[in-house]
Structures are given as C-alpha cells and as structure tokens.
Design an enzyme around this catalytic site. Structure first.
Site, short mmCIF file in Angstrom:
data_model
loop_
_atom_site.label_atom_id
_atom_site.label_comp_id
_atom_site.label_asym_id
_atom_site.label_seq_id
_atom_site.Cartn_x
_atom_site.Cartn_y
_atom_site.Cartn_z
N ASP A 1 0.84 -1.20 0.00
CA ASP A 1 0.00 0.00 0.00
C ASP A 1 0.88 1.26 0.00
O ASP A 1 1.87 1.32 0.73
CB ASP A 1 -0.87 -0.03 1.27
CG ASP A 1 -1.91 1.07 1.30
OD1 ASP A 1 -2.80 1.04 0.44
OD2 ASP A 1 -1.83 1.95 2.18
N GLU B 1 14.43 -15.56 0.20
CA GLU B 1 14.84 -16.68 1.08
C GLU B 1 13.77 -17.76 1.11
O GLU B 1 14.01 -18.88 1.49
CB GLU B 1 15.00 -16.18 2.52
CG GLU B 1 16.22 -15.36 2.78
CD GLU B 1 16.18 -14.86 4.23
OE1 GLU B 1 15.55 -15.51 5.09
OE2 GLU B 1 16.76 -13.79 4.47
C1 GLC Z 1 -4.24 3.09 -0.68
C2 GLC Z 1 -5.47 2.24 -0.52
C3 GLC Z 1 -6.61 3.10 -0.10
C4 GLC Z 1 -6.25 3.74 1.22
C5 GLC Z 1 -4.93 4.48 1.14
C6 GLC Z 1 -4.40 4.80 2.49
O1 GLC Z 1 -4.35 4.01 -1.70
O2 GLC Z 1 -5.71 1.55 -1.71
O3 GLC Z 1 -7.80 2.39 0.00
O4 GLC Z 1 -7.26 4.65 1.59
O5 GLC Z 1 -3.93 3.70 0.52
O6 GLC Z 1 -3.93 3.63 3.11
#
Ligand code: GLC
Length: 559
Positions: free
Chosen positions: A224, A274
C-alpha cells in the site's frame, strides 16, 4: 503462535511450485474482505466467508487472490489503518481462519497475496499511543513525524502539505499535560499517522512483519502506498499556490516517489527470496509516468506494479494504444511484466466510468448510460486479458457490477468523503457487497444484511442469475480466463504487433492470436482473422470480413 505455525505453514502445491514465473502472466483477483462474503450474519464480510467461496474463484479461473487488509484495525479507513500487523481483526476472524484460508487456497491451486500497509499505522497502534503518552522528545515520537508548529504559539502546521483525503496533512496533538503541543504528519486521515522510515526500528519491524506472513504461507504482498514511505529531507514546502492534489499525478512530490524508497525494497526482496515458492511483491505506486513506475520493478526490487496510467485511460483506441506502447516500452528494460487493471476498491467501477463522458476522472457520481457502460466494460476486459503480462480483476467486475452512485450520505464510510466536504471520496460506491443469489438477505452475501445497501437490480446480476447463462458477463469472464490459460500466446511475452485498422479500432497480433477492439460508437468491418475464440458482443462474418458492433472486442486464432 507464529513459531509453531511456521513449521506447519501451508506451502504451495507441487504443481504450483513447479511452475516458474507464475506471476508474469497471472490473473489476480482482488477480494475486498468486508464486501465479499459474510459467514456469521453480522453484515460484514469475513475470512471464513472468503474461504467458503474459494471454489468459485477457482472455477472463475484466476491464479491468485489479493486480499485487502483484514488486520486488527479501528477501521477509520476500512482497514488501511492497522493497529496490529500480526493480528486479524475480530470482525474478520482470527489467525486460525487466516491459516485455514491460505491452506484451502493452496489446495485449490490458488495463491494468496496479502496487503501490507507500511506508510502509516493506525493512531491506535501501540507505538503511536505510546508516542502521544510519552510526550515531546520521547523515543517513540521519532518513529512518526512529530514537529513543533509554526507561528508564534506553534499554531500553524509545520509545512503546507495537504492530505490526500483533503485538509492539512498535519494534526496538532494535546500533550499529556493538557496543553496544545506538537503536530504529526498524516498523508491520509488523521487516524493514519505516517511512519518515519529514517528510524531503524520501523524498518526492523516491517522486515519482521514480512517474515510473520511469509511463515504463515502467503504467496506475496500488495504494498500500500509503496511510493510514500520516504519523505524529502527537511519536509520542504510544496512550491506554487496550485491545487496540490492536481500536482500529484504530474510531479514528483516531496512525500511521494522519492528515490530512497528503493533501498527499502532491495532489502525486502532479499527476505522474500529466502522463501521457496516464488512469492511476489506488487506495488501500489502512483507515479507521474510509467517510466518512473518501472523503477519499482527493477530485478532486485519488486515484481509488479499496478498500471494506474492504464486504469485512467478512456475507452479510446488511440489513447489505449499509446498507454499500451508506453507501458511495454517502460517495462522491457527492467524485465518486469506489464500489468493491466481497470477497477479496484479506490475508483469508480469501470462499467460506470465508461457509461459516462470521458474526462470525469475516477470518482464519478453519475450512473450514465448503463447499457453502454457494460458493453464497453466487457470489451475493455477482453482487451485487457489479451495483453501481455499480468491482469488484475476487482471483485464483482466479473458480474458487470456498476458503481452504486446513489448511496445515502448517512451510510457512507469513506473517510475521504468526510474530509473532502463531499467533494471527493465516493469510494463506497465500488465497495457495496457482492450479490451471490437472486433472493435472500443481501442476495446471498450473508444472512444478516450488508454494511452498505445493495440495489434491488443486483438480484439479476448475482452469481446465481448469471451462472450458465450464455453471454452473461460472468460466463464471458470464465470463458476468457479459460481461453487465456489454453492459448500459449496470451499473457506471455512483452510486445504486441499492431495491425492496420480503421480509426477508433485497435488490432494486434500476438503469435497466432489476434485481438480487435472497436472503441467507435458504430459497427466496423475488419478482416476475419481466423477462428473466433471469443467476442464480447455478437459479431457477423461474411466472405472473409467480420462486422464488429460498436464497443466490442473479438479474439481470433489463426491456428
Ligand atoms: C491506498 C489504498 C486506499 C487507502 C490508502 C491509504 O491508496 O488503496 O484504499 O485509503 O492507501 O492507506
């Protein structure tokens, strides 16, 4: 439980392990856990629900399942605010459920990719709670970005950065003695404080979290905000007086896509390698160009990165061809597969984007022309699945689901909706739970309603209503995925050979395979290239010519 577990961790089946580079042409299905299937009738999806639907995903024909976060979280941003990275939130189940899900998936030859959220934690994470408690100058504050404010009394934020969800990217805290104190950085909601990746404890912790889930047997991670962890030194102001959110797509910002982030991935890659079984990383990296996206997938870094330039492209042959060429050119030098994606949990579903005039962006509140949107969406899917590389499918697109554009404001949960004063943040519309059956509470999603209301028309879009119905969107996806598996030229390779085609039509060859997509609003005539493998609409062939209706894609084989 991790130690004992690691010894027993479920490994990929022998068939999976044998297939090398499985990810290069994999079709990966995104499950949004709260909206997929609810096993306990609380109106919220859960891991057990997902497990019970794995056979559906196997039959659909996908290779892997990416699960959006299911970790312990106060759900300020639907789980992208993690309070404990090694625990399952009770609303989704527990670690044993996660283990059972991973094992069952492997039994069915499905891989499991989990979401990792390293840019920020929840404000309820133990470290952040302690940082607040222990006050300015404490060791825990260094793990986040705490700063004194500007202005005579520190009443102004430390710099001019804005949150992606709207408003300042800084929130001022009340110190333990009750006085207004320092500010902390949050690129997203205030409940999502950004980690300070300069602090060694942060890196150590995430390397350990990676191992925890690898030991549990997961096949990879979707990272993310993979472009966000490293901030420019000194946290400099952003120049100009323009709209910062507009700059985001076009410029390298002091908080996104900083070169230092690549050092983190080089370290992570060593850990991943790993482990047996070809596990992978996929980056959610919003960068100004596909060329910069390619930096994330250099051979010693991550395996894939989402192609958001493709996601943002209109249903327009010329634009599509351009982005396909740019993508393939950008990926070739680093040897990474291209990826293709049309929808996810953050954008208006493509059936609704394509139902509306081009240029409205990826947060749309109009239903538009639904029939047109669906026709284009089906055509766009066949185009996407004909391109070389890996493709991502977002739950429900195989049913042709539109976005729910008219959710009542009081049921909305997207934090961006509240921060943006209603101007943005309509992501709830693509997060409405999946209809499985024609009847029943929440159309088979569960037995206790659903956390967001489903439109009544969804009964006819349910899995039950579409299964076995020739021409249904679900059957189109199933056939497309099985043809993709059977045709050796599909998915493989890193190039396409463009064929001459009328304006507004895309035509390309890949070995014995030919794909033609008609993005014009009218029917067109092209050569019939061979035997039709699949078409997203009704086509007619006469004397070696094919009449392709508007907004339709055809697959041929010349074999
Ligand atoms: C990413 C996720 C989204 C979230 C953001 C903050 O873009 O896909 O859903 O709100 O990160 O974590």
């Amino acid at each position: 439980m991790s130690q004992q577990h690691s010894a027993l961790a479920s490994a990929p089946t022998p068939a999976q392990a044998k297939r090398s580079d499985w990810w290069r042409d994999a079709v990966i299905y995104q499950v949004y856990p709260r909206s997929f299937a609810d096993s306990n009738g609380d109106g919220m999806g859960d891991l057990e629900g997902i497990r019970s639907r794995l056979p559906y995903l196997r039959d659909l024909g996908v290779d892997a399942v990416w699960l959006s976060p299911f970790y312990a979280s106060p759900q300020a941003d639907a789980g992208y605010d993690v309070a404990d990275y090694r625990a399952v939130d009770p609303m989704f189940g527990n670690l044993l459920d996660a283990d059972a899900l991973i094992r069952d998936a492997h039994e069915l030859s499905l891989r499991i990719i989990v979401d990792l959220v390293p840019n920020h934690s929840s404000d309820q994470h133990e470290w952040f709670k302690r940082a607040l408690r222990e006050g300015p100058g404490s060791a825990l504050r260094d793990r986040y970005h705490f700063r004194p404010g500007k202005g005579e009394h520190g009443e102004l934020p430390p710099n001019n950065w804005e949150s992606i969800f709207g408003g300042p990217a800084w929130t001022r805290v009340t110190e333990p003695d009750g006085t207004p104190g320092e500010w902390y950085l949050h690129l997203f909601a205030p409940e999502q404080p950004d980690f300070n990746w300069e602090h060694p404890a942060v890196g150590d912790e995430f390397r350990s979290i990676l191992r925890f889930w690898l030991d549990m047997g997961v096949d990879g991670f979707r990272i993310d905000v993979a472009h966000g962890m490293v901030k420019a030194e000194g946290l400099p102001d952003i120049g100009g007086d323009g709209d910062q959110l507009k700059l985001l797509g076009n410029d390298v910002m002091p908080f996104f896509d900083q070169d230092g982030v690549h050092d983190i991935y080089r370290q992570w890659r060593l850990i991943l390698d790993e482990y047996a079984g070809e596990r992978i990383f996929v980056a959610e990296a919003w960068t100004p160009t596909v060329a910069r996206t390619a930096n994330y997938v250099r051979p010693d870094e991550l395996h894939q990165a989402f192609n958001f330039q493709y996601l943002g492209t209109h249903w327009d042959a010329e634009e599509l061809r351009k982005v396909v060429d740019l993508t393939l050119e950008a990926m070739r030098p680093v040897g990474a597969p291209a990826t293709w994606v049309l929808s996810n949990h953050d954008v208006t579903r493509h059936a609704t984007r394509f139902a509306n005039p081009a240029g409205l962006g990826t947060q749309i509140r109009e239903a538009g022309d639904r029939e047109l949107g669906l026709r284009r969406a089906r055509a766009a899917t066949l185009l996407m699945l004909a391109l070389p590389g890996s493709a991502y499918i977002y739950q429900g697109e195989e049913l042709g689901l539109p976005d729910v554009v008219d959710l009542p404001d009081e049921v909305r949960q997207d934090p961006a909706y509240f921060r943006g004063a209603g101007q943005d943040g309509f992501r709830d519309g693509c997060r409405v739970p999946i209809p499985w059956t024609r009847e029943g509470s929440s159309y088979g999603f569960g037995t206790g309603g659903s956390w967001l209301p489903q439109p009544a028309e969804w009964a006819d879009l349910s899995v039950e209503a579409q299964t076995g119905v020739a021409g249904s969107t679900l059957e189109l996806y199933r056939t497309a995925l099985s043809v993709r598996r059977a045709e050796p030229d599909l998915g493989a390779g890193d190039s396409v050979e463009w064929l001459r085609a009328p304006e507004g039509v895309l035509a390309f060859r890949r070995g014995e395979f030919v794909c033609v997509a008609n993005t014009t609003g009218e029917s067109v005539t092209t050569p019939a290239y061979g035997r039709v493998l699949l078409a997203s609409g009704e086509i007619a062939e006469v004397d070696g010519d094919a009449k392709i209706p508007s907004d339709t894609t055809v697959w041929w084989t010349t074999a």
